[in-house]
Design a protein around this motif. Structure first.
Motif, PDB file in Angstrom:
ATOM      1  N   ASN B  28       0.807  -1.228   0.000  1.00  0.00           N
ATOM      2  CA  ASN B  28       0.000   0.000   0.000  1.00  0.00           C
ATOM      3  C   ASN B  28       0.829   1.262   0.000  1.00  0.00           C
ATOM      4  OD1 ASN B  28      -3.032  -0.698   0.349  1.00  0.00           O
ATOM      5  ND2 ASN B  28      -1.914  -2.133   1.629  1.00  0.00           N
ATOM      6  N   LEU B  29       2.051   1.172   0.425  1.00  0.00           N
ATOM      7  CA  LEU B  29       2.905   2.358   0.446  1.00  0.00           C
ATOM      8  C   LEU B  29       4.164   2.049  -0.358  1.00  0.00           C
ATOM      9  CD1 LEU B  29       2.733   3.018   4.293  1.00  0.00           C
ATOM     10  CD2 LEU B  29       1.462   4.273   2.566  1.00  0.00           C
ATOM     11  N   PRO B  30       4.031   1.945  -1.665  1.00  0.00           N
ATOM     12  CA  PRO B  30       5.202   1.545  -2.459  1.00  0.00           C
ATOM     13  C   PRO B  30       6.346   2.544  -2.269  1.00  0.00           C
ATOM     14  CG  PRO B  30       3.385   2.265  -3.853  1.00  0.00           C
ATOM     15  CD  PRO B  30       2.853   2.210  -2.470  1.00  0.00           C
ATOM     16  N   GLY B  31       7.475   2.016  -1.884  1.00  0.00           N
ATOM     17  CA  GLY B  31       8.661   2.863  -1.706  1.00  0.00           C
ATOM     18  C   GLY B  31       8.668   3.634  -0.417  1.00  0.00           C
ATOM     19  N   THR B  51       5.530   9.570   3.950  1.00  0.00           N
ATOM     20  CA  THR B  51       4.442   8.605   4.072  1.00  0.00           C
ATOM     21  C   THR B  51       4.000   8.420   5.524  1.00  0.00           C
ATOM     22  OG1 THR B  51       6.137   6.917   4.102  1.00  0.00           O
ATOM     23  CG2 THR B  51       4.997   7.249   2.026  1.00  0.00           C
ATOM     24  N   TRP B  52       4.460   9.282   6.418  1.00  0.00           N
ATOM     25  CA  TRP B  52       4.190   9.157   7.853  1.00  0.00           C
ATOM     26  C   TRP B  52       2.697   9.073   8.152  1.00  0.00           C
ATOM     27  CZ3 TRP B  52       6.160   7.837  12.284  1.00  0.00           C
ATOM     28  CH2 TRP B  52       5.703   8.380  13.494  1.00  0.00           C
ATOM     29  N   ALA B  53       1.967  10.104   7.717  1.00  0.00           N
ATOM     30  CA  ALA B  53       0.534  10.142   8.029  1.00  0.00           C
ATOM     31  C   ALA B  53      -0.199   9.024   7.302  1.00  0.00           C
ATOM     32  CB  ALA B  53      -0.054  11.499   7.661  1.00  0.00           C
ATOM     33  N   ALA B  54       0.217   8.763   6.054  1.00  0.00           N
ATOM     34  CA  ALA B  54      -0.444   7.708   5.292  1.00  0.00           C
ATOM     35  C   ALA B  54      -0.245   6.352   5.957  1.00  0.00           C
ATOM     36  CB  ALA B  54       0.104   7.693   3.863  1.00  0.00           C
ATOM     37  N   ALA B  55       0.965   6.137   6.475  1.00  0.00           N
ATOM     38  CA  ALA B  55       1.236   4.865   7.148  1.00  0.00           C
ATOM     39  C   ALA B  55       0.346   4.719   8.380  1.00  0.00           C
ATOM     40  CB  ALA B  55       2.704   4.788   7.547  1.00  0.00           C
ATOM     41  N   ALA B  56       0.175   5.813   9.120  1.00  0.00           N
ATOM     42  CA  ALA B  56      -0.666   5.754  10.315  1.00  0.00           C
ATOM     43  C   ALA B  56      -2.108   5.436   9.949  1.00  0.00           C
ATOM     44  CB  ALA B  56      -0.580   7.074  11.072  1.00  0.00           C
ATOM     45  N   VAL B  57      -2.592   6.084   8.891  1.00  0.00           N
ATOM     46  CA  VAL B  57      -3.975   5.825   8.467  1.00  0.00           C
ATOM     47  C   VAL B  57      -4.126   4.378   8.016  1.00  0.00           C
ATOM     48  CG1 VAL B  57      -5.728   6.422   6.766  1.00  0.00           C
ATOM     49  CG2 VAL B  57      -4.371   8.226   7.822  1.00  0.00           C
ATOM     50  N   LEU B  58      -3.135   3.911   7.280  1.00  0.00           N
ATOM     51  CA  LEU B  58      -3.189   2.532   6.781  1.00  0.00           C
ATOM     52  C   LEU B  58      -3.227   1.543   7.943  1.00  0.00           C
ATOM     53  CD1 LEU B  58      -2.889   0.540   4.352  1.00  0.00           C
ATOM     54  CD2 LEU B  58      -0.437   0.586   4.810  1.00  0.00           C
ATOM     55  N   LEU B  59      -2.355   1.735   8.901  1.00  0.00           N
ATOM     56  CA  LEU B  59      -2.300   0.816  10.034  1.00  0.00           C
ATOM     57  C   LEU B  59      -3.589   0.867  10.843  1.00  0.00           C
ATOM     58  CD1 LEU B  59       1.350   1.407  11.195  1.00  0.00           C
ATOM     59  CD2 LEU B  59       0.407  -0.709  10.306  1.00  0.00           C
ATOM     60  N   ARG B  60      -4.195   2.032  10.903  1.00  0.00           N
ATOM     61  CA  ARG B  60      -5.420   2.150  11.679  1.00  0.00           C
ATOM     62  C   ARG B  60      -6.590   1.494  10.958  1.00  0.00           C
ATOM     63  NH1 ARG B  60      -8.356   7.834  12.074  1.00  0.00           N
ATOM     64  NH2 ARG B  60      -8.702   7.192   9.929  1.00  0.00           N
ATOM     65  N   ASP B  61      -6.663   1.728   9.623  1.00  0.00           N
ATOM     66  CA  ASP B  61      -7.891   1.360   8.920  1.00  0.00           C
ATOM     67  C   ASP B  61      -7.842   0.017   8.217  1.00  0.00           C
ATOM     68  OD1 ASP B  61      -8.984   3.667   9.776  1.00  0.00           O
ATOM     69  OD2 ASP B  61      -8.566   4.796   7.948  1.00  0.00           O
ATOM     70  N   HIS B  62      -6.644  -0.483   7.880  1.00  0.00           N
ATOM     71  CA  HIS B  62      -6.591  -1.751   7.152  1.00  0.00           C
ATOM     72  C   HIS B  62      -7.107  -2.875   8.047  1.00  0.00           C
ATOM     73  CE1 HIS B  62      -5.166  -5.131   4.850  1.00  0.00           C
ATOM     74  NE2 HIS B  62      -4.930  -4.307   3.838  1.00  0.00           N
ATOM     75  N   LEU B  63      -7.978  -3.709   7.477  1.00  0.00           N
ATOM     76  CA  LEU B  63      -8.666  -4.695   8.312  1.00  0.00           C
ATOM     77  C   LEU B  63      -7.706  -5.686   8.947  1.00  0.00           C
ATOM     78  CD1 LEU B  63     -11.870  -5.389   6.226  1.00  0.00           C
ATOM     79  CD2 LEU B  63     -11.660  -4.158   8.378  1.00  0.00           C
ATOM     80  N   THR B 118       1.263  16.275  10.985  1.00  0.00           N
ATOM     81  CA  THR B 118       0.644  15.931  12.260  1.00  0.00           C
ATOM     82  C   THR B 118      -0.240  14.692  12.119  1.00  0.00           C
ATOM     83  OG1 THR B 118      -0.841  16.712  13.968  1.00  0.00           O
ATOM     84  CG2 THR B 118      -1.281  17.489  11.769  1.00  0.00           C
ATOM     85  N   LEU B 119      -0.404  13.985  13.232  1.00  0.00           N
ATOM     86  CA  LEU B 119      -1.310  12.837  13.236  1.00  0.00           C
ATOM     87  C   LEU B 119      -2.597  13.162  13.993  1.00  0.00           C
ATOM     88  CD1 LEU B 119       0.991   9.759  13.884  1.00  0.00           C
ATOM     89  CD2 LEU B 119       0.167  10.668  11.737  1.00  0.00           C
ATOM     90  N   THR B 120      -2.782  14.438  14.316  1.00  0.00           N
ATOM     91  CA  THR B 120      -3.956  14.773  15.136  1.00  0.00           C
ATOM     92  C   THR B 120      -5.259  14.420  14.448  1.00  0.00           C
ATOM     93  OG1 THR B 120      -3.641  17.005  14.309  1.00  0.00           O
ATOM     94  CG2 THR B 120      -2.987  16.585  16.574  1.00  0.00           C
ATOM     95  N   LYS B 121      -5.230  14.370  13.103  1.00  0.00           N
ATOM     96  CA  LYS B 121      -6.475  14.010  12.413  1.00  0.00           C
ATOM     97  C   LYS B 121      -6.654  12.498  12.354  1.00  0.00           C
ATOM     98  CE  LYS B 121      -6.303  18.177   9.637  1.00  0.00           C
ATOM     99  NZ  LYS B 121      -4.902  18.496   9.995  1.00  0.00           N
ATOM    100  N   VAL B 122      -5.592  11.766  12.598  1.00  0.00           N
ATOM    101  CA  VAL B 122      -5.679  10.302  12.555  1.00  0.00           C
ATOM    102  C   VAL B 122      -6.026   9.749  13.933  1.00  0.00           C
ATOM    103  CG1 VAL B 122      -4.489   8.215  11.836  1.00  0.00           C
ATOM    104  CG2 VAL B 122      -3.885  10.413  10.800  1.00  0.00           C
ATOM    105  N   PHE B 123      -5.296  10.235  14.955  1.00  0.00           N
ATOM    106  CA  PHE B 123      -5.563   9.807  16.328  1.00  0.00           C
ATOM    107  C   PHE B 123      -5.802  11.038  17.189  1.00  0.00           C
ATOM    108  CE2 PHE B 123      -2.855   6.378  14.678  1.00  0.00           C
ATOM    109  CZ  PHE B 123      -3.692   5.314  14.881  1.00  0.00           C
TER     110      PHE B 123
END
Lengths: 355, 573
Positions: B28-31, B51-63, B118-123
């Motif tokens: 999901n996060l190529p490279g 990819t910091w924020a994207a990684a956090a979202v992925l880890l949170r939302d991926h089933l 920031t990750l405030t929108k993720v967590f």
């Protein structure tokens, strides 16, 4: 017995007034001690036990300490209102005790030291015999809120202000239920004189208003607890929420006066409950009214009042406090309608019985 | 002899292979993924800062990941280290309740440009942690709604946790803003300060409230009054010298903090304490938990105006203090654990003292139960007050009784048994609504369960030594030091050179009274840790506080704060 001249009447009344006030203020200091000790025993503690035998001189020590504390007025406070507030509070508290009967008549002994006109004369233990005693009480106790509101507002402290606002709202709401709870006994006694209401309950426990007017008695107890601001209705000074509420900024004797007003009010409502609902100085059984020819009325009166005072302390040792909106809801949606319904019911029963 | 670098078989290790997460991340996060490592069972993934924020979202939302529980976010300063290209590193710890896995995500940040999304929108919980990283390290989080200092004073100059910060520098605190809160211009409300010295702010916190009558319109907490930078002090202490400092974290249950620290270091070293030490640790930890809950409930009820239950419950606390005192001589600052075991064996009357404490605790729990649980006023004050849903609780990073009150049955003792918790039979109570009353009920039941554990542990208390027989970790017995040269040398070497763990980083976690107490320890192989980050459970709890009290009344704010059990020593560190 001959009628009294007005200077004689004045002398008797003044002596009575002085006795009652001195007794009340003494009782206040004893109450602080008793309350602390009782609460301590309820909480597996010892309480004050160092000053004098059993710590009995603790109130004296407290009094001396408060006297010698710095008279402090916050810079931003309204100086005159700040000083006047405790005076208002204690004055209104003491005004209420004027019309309350504390027992039947006491017959003066035939001592030679006493002037001729006083020997053997029965003296009723009541400072003023007002025909509208109940209405007077109602008026004076409402004035009491001025002291608290003034104290809270003049200190210029936000917590005090919130405490004062809470207290005014609370006292006005519960004043209503308090007054309404008296109507039942008034209807039964067909008089606004408190001594008549007491007299109406003579003849044993089955005639007491606490039995035949049980709902009114319950309403009175709730409303009176709220009126004097004791737990679970101690919101005006809820120390965990408002630091100390309306008396946050007070220290030394001004604080002592506010405290004194609170205790005098507590004693007053207990005495009133005794008069209105617990048969005053009448014994629960007629045979217990006197022993060895001595009238035990005062003893019964004191016992009942003491039991009620104990109840206040007990409540404080048991219950948490209500939230502000819950308090208002309880006052307006439960107590006041219940009191009104009770009055209607009492009136209907009286009408039906006397038809 | 050095410690082995590979992880020992570890009960805290997940049975699912980490490769699945790696696969998901790569796909999901190529490279975006730089490195995936595993050390002592801790899975650590390094991603690029883009990819910091994207990684956090992925880890949170991926089933298959489902890392919904935000645990911790912190920075590490690698200045002077050769094993990293960039100076700073941001470390995020997450947990998945459904798959029972921890994960660490890191990203390097250059000294020249220490900025990150920031990750405030993720967590929701990331807010204060990012402020802390900004405050202590000067990391700037782009898009953060309120990036201000949090633990140090507003007028503080510099970032104290940076390795090049001159620690001898002294500050005279300057003026600070009167308002913590943003008050709208047209507001008619009253601003009041709840604290820092207020009867129901146990410890020193300050919450600024905007009031409309008695209703709270807005609230902004201000913390850091008790900040002493434990983490910076830890960087200049050896591993065992840190133990006394841990007692001051959550001072209502001091033993548990030391227990957690010892386990974290043991995990780093790859050693295990002997069974007797572990069993005694369990006994004392569970008694401490009872003590902590007693303080929490007692103080909470005092704030509601009922003083008697406080005195009733505190009698059991005395009995528990007596146990601790008999073991180590101290009642509060116990410092009883050692790396690899305990300071000394328990006294002979340990069993009797514990049983006395158990019966005292049982008695007062029942009394408090009768005084409170069906008390109409109490129930009305607590029910439907301070409700937080399970999703929000996870997002804020709530753990412990508060998270379980919101209905999530996550208990480290059950999910990742440590110190032999798997041998004991106990239940994990959960609430249904997530209000203050549920949190109260969970605490009441947890006390009973803790006593059950203590009884089981006492019944099967094993014999044997109380400290590991390992010359690299444990001091030799004093008698041996006086008698033979090997022991004397051993003592000398250990005291002067300290315990030398392998280089690496671990996240050690235990179920403390308030929730998951985590220690993120970075070691460079020397005697002092390179970086220690405490994950204090109540930092996350307190962060949700403004949200819980908005719209409520002043009295609710008081009822809620007591139930969260925010401890200043742990919050401000």
């Amino acid at each position: 017995m001959t009628a009294l001249t007005w200077p004689q009447e004045l002398a008797i009344r003044s002596a009575l007034a002085l006795t009652v006030v001195a007794f009340l203020l003494g009782l206040f200091s004893v109450m602080t001690y008793i309350e602390r000790r009782l609460l301590a025993f309820m909480q597996f503690r010892l309480g004050p036990n160092r000053t004098g035998p059993l710590g009995l001189f603790q109130p004296v020590a407290d009094g001396i300490k408060l006297f010698f504390k710095e008279e402090f007025v916050p810079q931003a406070a309204n100086r005159w209102a700040f000083i006047a507030a405790p005076a208002v509070a204690i004055t209104t508290a003491l005004m209420a005790v004027a019309v309350i009967p504390y027992g039947g008549a006491v017959t003066m002994p035939r001592f030679d030291l006493l002037p001729e006109w006083l020997r053997g004369r029965p003296i009723p233990l009541q400072i003023a015999h007002l025909d509208v005693g109940v209405l007077y009480l109602f008026a004076v106790s409402t004035l009491g809120v001025y002291g608290i509101v003034l104290a809270g507002w003049s200190a210029n402290n936000k917590w005090s202000l919130i405490g004062a606002l809470r207290s005014s709202a609370q006292m006005f709401s519960y004043e209503l239920a308090l007054g309404l709870s008296w109507v039942g006994p008034i209807l039964l006694a067909e008089s606004l004189r408190i001594e008549d209401i007491v007299a109406c309950q003579a003849g044993g426990i089955h005639r007491w208003n606490a039995i035949i007017q049980l709902p009114a008695f319950m309403i009175y107890l709730f409303a009176a607890t709220a009126e004097v601001g004791r737990l679970p209705f101690d919101l005006p000074e809820a120390e965990a929420e408002l630091v100390a509420g309306f008396h946050t900024e007070y220290a030394s004797m001004k604080f002592a006066l506010l405290q004194m007003a609170e205790y005098v009010n507590m004693i007053t409502v207990s005495v009133l409950a005794t008069d209105f609902f617990l048969g005053g100085w009448h014994a629960p059984l007629v045979s217990l009214q006197s022993a060895a020819g001595v009238n035990l009325g005062l003893l019964w009166f004191g016992g009942k009042t003491g039991a009620l005072l104990f109840l206040f302390i007990w409540l404080r040792g048991t219950l948490p406090r209500l939230r502000y909106d819950q308090l208002m809801r309880f006052g307006w949606k439960v107590l006041v309608p219940a009191a009104v319904m009770h009055i209607l019911g009492t009136a209907a029963v009286i009408l039906w019985l006397t038809r | 002899m050095p410690f082995p670098d590979s992880a020992l078989s570890d009960s805290q290790r997940s049975d699912r292979p980490p490769s699945s997460i790696a696969g998901i991340m790569h796909a999901n996060l190529p490279g975006g993924v730089v490195m995936i490592r595993e050390f002592r069972g801790d899975l650590s993934i390094t991603v690029k800062r883009e990819t910091w924020a994207a990684a956090a979202v992925l880890l949170r939302d991926h089933l298959d990941c489902d890392f919904k529980l935000f645990l911790d976010l912190c920075a590490v300063d690698r200045q002077g280290r050769v094993d990293r290209s960039e100076r700073f590193e941001i470390v995020l710890h997450l947990y998945s309740v459904s798959t029972k896995r921890h994960i660490r995500v890191t990203t390097p940040l250059p000294e020249s440009d220490p900025r990150l999304d920031t990750l405030t929108k993720v967590f929701k919980g990331a807010n204060w942690f990012e402020r802390e990283a900004y405050d202590l390290f000067g990391i700037v989080f782009r898009g953060h709604p309120n990036l201000k200092r949090i633990l140090t004073h507003e007028s503080f100059v510099g970032h104290p946790m940076r390795k090049d910060y001159p620690t001898a520098r002294r500050h005279a605190p300057g003026k600070c803003a009167e308002r913590v809160l943003d008050v709208p211009q047209d507001s008619q409300g009253m601003v009041v300060n709840l604290g820092p010295s207020h009867p129901s702010m146990h410890g020193t916190f300050r919450v600024q409230l905007l009031l409309d009558g008695e209703t709270i319109v807005d609230a902004a907490p201000d913390l850091g009054y008790m900040h002493r930078n434990f983490e910076k002090m830890a960087e200049a202490r050896t591993y065992w010298q840190i133990i006394p400092y841990t007692d001051r974290l959550n001072y209502c249950s001091p033993f548990m903090n030391g227990h957690g620290w010892a386990l974290a270091v043991e995990k780093l070293l790859g050693i295990k304490a002997p069974p007797r030490a572990e069993a005694v640790r369990v006994v004392l930890s569970e008694l401490s938990r009872v003590m902590d809950h007693i303080v929490c409930i007692g103080a909470n009820v005092v704030d509601l105006g009922a003083i008697t239950p406080f005195f009733v419950t505190f009698r059991a606390r005395e009995a528990i203090y007596d146990v601790l005192e008999a073991c180590c001589g101290a009642r509060l600052t116990v410092s009883y654990v050692r790396i690899g075991g305990l300071a000394q064996d328990v006294p002979e009357d340990f069993d009797a003292l514990c049983r006395k404490a158990i019966s005292a605790a049982r008695e007062v729990i029942d009394q408090a139960d009768r005084l409170l649980t069906r008390n109409v006023i109490f129930v009305r004050r607590m029910r439907e007050v301070g409700v937080l849903s399970a999703d929000d609780a996870l997002s804020y990073g709530w753990t412990g009784p508060c998270l379980r009150g919101s209905g999530v049955a996550y208990d480290v003792r059950k999910n990742h048994p440590y110190s032999g918790y798997e041998q004991y039979d106990f239940d994990v109570p959960t609430g249904a609504v997530g209000d203050s009353f549920d949190r109260y009920l969970v605490r009441m039941e947890e006390m009973r369960q803790s006593l059950r554990i203590v009884e089981q542990a006492l019944a099967s208390l094993p014999g044997g030594p109380v400290i590991v027989d390992d010359k690299r970790v444990a001091l030799p017995p004093k008698s041996a030091v006086f008698e033979n040269i090997e022991a004397l040398m051993n003592h000398f070497k250990l005291v002067f050179e300290g315990i030398l763990p392998p280089a690496g980083e671990i996240y050690g976690y235990t179920e403390a009274a308030n929730g998951e107490l985590g220690y993120f320890v970075v070691s460079d192989g020397r005697k002092c840790p390179w970086r220690v980050k405490v994950r204090p459970p109540c930092f996350n709890l307190y962060q949700a506080y403004p949200r819980l009290i908005k719209g409520g009344m002043i009295a609710d704010a008081i009822a809620i704060i007591g139930g969260l059990n925010v401890i200043a020593g742990e919050l401000d560190r």
